[in-house]
Design a protein around this motif. Structure first.
Motif, PDB file in Angstrom:
ATOM      1  N   SER A 103       0.828  -1.213   0.000  1.00 26.57           N
ATOM      2  CA  SER A 103       0.000   0.000   0.000  1.00 26.57           C
ATOM      3  C   SER A 103       0.858   1.257   0.000  1.00 26.57           C
ATOM      4  O   SER A 103       0.546   2.231  -0.698  1.00 26.57           O
ATOM      5  N   LEU A 104       1.930   1.250   0.763  1.00 30.70           N
ATOM      6  CA  LEU A 104       2.827   2.410   0.762  1.00 30.70           C
ATOM      7  C   LEU A 104       3.527   2.568  -0.581  1.00 30.70           C
ATOM      8  O   LEU A 104       3.746   3.689  -1.059  1.00 30.70           O
ATOM      9  N   ALA A 105       3.874   1.466  -1.221  1.00 32.82           N
ATOM     10  CA  ALA A 105       4.476   1.527  -2.554  1.00 32.82           C
ATOM     11  C   ALA A 105       3.489   2.119  -3.556  1.00 32.82           C
ATOM     12  O   ALA A 105       3.882   2.892  -4.440  1.00 32.82           O
ATOM     13  N   VAL A 106       2.213   1.787  -3.411  1.00 35.13           N
ATOM     14  CA  VAL A 106       1.194   2.356  -4.292  1.00 35.13           C
ATOM     15  C   VAL A 106       1.118   3.871  -4.100  1.00 35.13           C
ATOM     16  O   VAL A 106       0.974   4.618  -5.075  1.00 35.13           O
ATOM     17  N   ALA A 107       1.230   4.338  -2.873  1.00 34.82           N
ATOM     18  CA  ALA A 107       1.199   5.780  -2.623  1.00 34.82           C
ATOM     19  C   ALA A 107       2.326   6.485  -3.382  1.00 34.82           C
ATOM     20  O   ALA A 107       2.109   7.530  -4.009  1.00 34.82           O
ATOM     21  N   VAL A 108       3.511   5.910  -3.357  1.00 32.87           N
ATOM     22  CA  VAL A 108       4.651   6.490  -4.073  1.00 32.87           C
ATOM     23  C   VAL A 108       4.397   6.441  -5.584  1.00 32.87           C
ATOM     24  O   VAL A 108       4.689   7.409  -6.300  1.00 32.87           O
ATOM     25  N   MET A 109       3.836   5.346  -6.053  1.00 29.93           N
ATOM     26  CA  MET A 109       3.588   5.210  -7.485  1.00 29.93           C
ATOM     27  C   MET A 109       2.512   6.192  -7.967  1.00 29.93           C
ATOM     28  O   MET A 109       2.628   6.766  -9.053  1.00 29.93           O
ATOM     29  N   VAL A 110       1.480   6.426  -7.170  1.00 29.63           N
ATOM     30  CA  VAL A 110       0.455   7.398  -7.548  1.00 29.63           C
ATOM     31  C   VAL A 110       1.040   8.805  -7.550  1.00 29.63           C
ATOM     32  O   VAL A 110       0.725   9.620  -8.434  1.00 29.63           O
ATOM     33  N   PHE A 111       1.931   9.107  -6.617  1.00 29.38           N
ATOM     34  CA  PHE A 111       2.610  10.398  -6.614  1.00 29.38           C
ATOM     35  C   PHE A 111       3.392  10.583  -7.910  1.00 29.38           C
ATOM     36  O   PHE A 111       3.347  11.639  -8.541  1.00 29.38           O
ATOM     37  N   ARG A 112       4.104   9.539  -8.322  1.00 24.91           N
ATOM     38  CA  ARG A 112       4.872   9.591  -9.567  1.00 24.91           C
ATOM     39  C   ARG A 112       3.946   9.700 -10.777  1.00 24.91           C
ATOM     40  O   ARG A 112       4.239  10.428 -11.727  1.00 24.91           O
ATOM     41  N   MET A 113       2.814   9.003 -10.745  1.00 20.91           N
ATOM     42  CA  MET A 113       1.849   9.112 -11.840  1.00 20.91           C
ATOM     43  C   MET A 113       1.331  10.541 -11.966  1.00 20.91           C
ATOM     44  O   MET A 113       1.140  11.052 -13.075  1.00 20.91           O
ATOM     45  N   ASN A 114       1.130  11.182 -10.829  1.00 23.33           N
ATOM     46  CA  ASN A 114       0.702  12.582 -10.820  1.00 23.33           C
ATOM     47  C   ASN A 114       1.751  13.466 -11.487  1.00 23.33           C
ATOM     48  O   ASN A 114       1.418  14.374 -12.247  1.00 23.33           O
ATOM     49  N   GLN A 115       3.018  13.214 -11.205  1.00 24.71           N
ATOM     50  CA  GLN A 115       4.095  13.968 -11.843  1.00 24.71           C
ATOM     51  C   GLN A 115       4.108  13.740 -13.350  1.00 24.71           C
ATOM     52  O   GLN A 115       4.291  14.675 -14.120  1.00 24.71           O
ATOM     53  N   ILE A 116       3.940  12.505 -13.754  1.00 22.93           N
ATOM     54  CA  ILE A 116       3.951  12.195 -15.192  1.00 22.93           C
ATOM     55  C   ILE A 116       2.790  12.902 -15.888  1.00 22.93           C
ATOM     56  O   ILE A 116       2.957  13.468 -16.963  1.00 22.93           O
ATOM     57  N   TRP A 117       1.627  12.886 -15.286  1.00 18.29           N
ATOM     58  CA  TRP A 117       0.449  13.464 -15.925  1.00 18.29           C
ATOM     59  C   TRP A 117       0.518  14.986 -15.993  1.00 18.29           C
ATOM     60  O   TRP A 117       0.168  15.590 -17.007  1.00 18.29           O
ATOM     61  N   PHE A 118       0.969  15.637 -14.913  1.00 18.14           N
ATOM     62  CA  PHE A 118       0.870  17.087 -14.830  1.00 18.14           C
ATOM     63  C   PHE A 118       2.179  17.846 -15.018  1.00 18.14           C
ATOM     64  O   PHE A 118       2.161  18.992 -15.445  1.00 18.14           O
ATOM     65  N   VAL A 119       3.329  17.260 -14.680  1.00 17.30           N
ATOM     66  CA  VAL A 119       4.557  18.045 -14.594  1.00 17.30           C
ATOM     67  C   VAL A 119       5.494  17.828 -15.767  1.00 17.30           C
ATOM     68  O   VAL A 119       6.034  18.761 -16.322  1.00 17.30           O
ATOM     69  N   GLN A 120       5.723  16.575 -16.170  1.00 23.92           N
ATOM     70  CA  GLN A 120       6.692  16.300 -17.219  1.00 23.92           C
ATOM     71  C   GLN A 120       6.287  16.956 -18.519  1.00 23.92           C
ATOM     72  O   GLN A 120       5.122  17.041 -18.860  1.00 23.92           O
ATOM     73  N   GLY A 121       7.279  17.413 -19.239  1.00 30.01           N
ATOM     74  CA  GLY A 121       7.031  17.983 -20.547  1.00 30.01           C
ATOM     75  C   GLY A 121       6.653  19.450 -20.506  1.00 30.01           C
ATOM     76  O   GLY A 121       6.531  20.085 -21.540  1.00 30.01           O
TER      77      GLY A 121
END
Length: 126
Positions: A103-121
């Motif tokens: 569950s904690l790993a999922v929290a980190v992965m969702v944080f990274r998904m948020n970065q990919i969706w909104f920040v990168q590029g």
């Protein structure tokens, strides 16, 4: 991806992870509390799949690599489901700890998904 929903997903994952780690730390075997908390993480990720399919069609397109985002999402969904299966097979306190770590790993992965969706590029102009 919806920003407020990713915040909810991170919060649910952290709470479920901490609950399972505490329960496993005091020696409790998998029970309704730990399994249902981990199932809530999986449910949030299933909702995220629906959001990920609909969002680009309504104008909420990712700024990063969509393939990388989907790989994160599918992998994140496998973690709690696999941990629950583990808990159903191995009825020891370690299965509860595995659910917490997943569950904690999922929290980190969702944080990274948020970065990919909104920040990168996003180009920063100086």
């Amino acid at each position: 991806m919806i920003e407020w929903f990713s915040t909810i997903a991170i919060a649910v994952s952290v709470i479920a992870g901490l609950v399972a780690l505490v329960l496993g730390g005091i020696g409790r075997k998998p029970d309704d509390y730990s399994v249902l908390a981990t199932a809530a993480v999986a449910l949030v990720l299933i909702v995220q799949i629906v959001i990920g399919i609909v969002a680009p069609f309504v104008g909420n397109e990712p700024t990063g690599d969509i393939v990388e985002w989907w790989i994160y999402l599918v992998t994140a969904l496998v973690l709690p489901v696999g941990a629950i299966i583990w808990a159903l097979v191995d009825r020891s306190r370690w299965a509860t700890i595995v659910m917490g770590v997943a569950s904690l790993a999922v929290a980190v992965m969702v944080f990274r998904m948020n970065q990919i969706w909104f920040v990168q590029g996003v180009a920063l102009v100086s």
